[in-house]
Design a protein around this motif. Structure first.
Motif, mmCIF file in Angstrom:
data_model
loop_
_atom_site.group_PDB
_atom_site.id
_atom_site.type_symbol
_atom_site.label_atom_id
_atom_site.label_comp_id
_atom_site.label_asym_id
_atom_site.label_seq_id
_atom_site.Cartn_x
_atom_site.Cartn_y
_atom_site.Cartn_z
ATOM 1 N N ARG A 38 0.832 -1.213 0.000
ATOM 2 C CA ARG A 38 0.000 0.000 0.000
ATOM 3 C C ARG A 38 0.862 1.256 0.000
ATOM 4 N NH1 ARG A 38 -4.628 -0.722 4.613
ATOM 5 N NH2 ARG A 38 -5.629 -2.570 3.771
ATOM 6 N N THR A 39 1.938 1.221 0.773
ATOM 7 C CA THR A 39 2.828 2.374 0.859
ATOM 8 C C THR A 39 3.453 2.669 -0.498
ATOM 9 O OG1 THR A 39 3.309 1.827 3.150
ATOM 10 C CG2 THR A 39 4.824 3.318 2.067
ATOM 11 N N GLU A 41 2.157 1.980 -3.382
ATOM 12 C CA GLU A 41 1.092 2.486 -4.249
ATOM 13 C C GLU A 41 0.800 3.964 -3.990
ATOM 14 O OE1 GLU A 41 -2.290 0.030 -3.557
ATOM 15 O OE2 GLU A 41 -1.397 -1.727 -4.504
ATOM 16 N N MET A 42 1.004 4.414 -2.751
ATOM 17 C CA MET A 42 0.710 5.800 -2.391
ATOM 18 C C MET A 42 1.687 6.779 -3.032
ATOM 19 S SD MET A 42 -0.250 5.301 1.614
ATOM 20 C CE MET A 42 -0.172 7.021 1.971
#
Length: 50
Positions: A38-39, A41-42
């Protein structure tokens, strides 16, 4: 963030804070590999204005 600045040295102050549900396994452990994904992707971090 104001609290962190008043209590912590500059190198300990987080650059950003993200709130949300944590992905967990059936036994309740946090799935860290999903958090890392997720990190990524951010994208790059933005400096907080707080």
């Amino acid at each position: 963030m104001k609290f962190c600045r008043s209590k912590l040295p500059a190198y300990w102050i987080p650059k950003s804070v993200v709130f949300g549900p944590l992905p967990k396994t059936a036994t309740g452990k946090i799935q860290k590999h999903l958090l890392r994904a997720r990190t990524k992707e951010m994208g790059p971090l933005k400096k907080s204005k707080l």
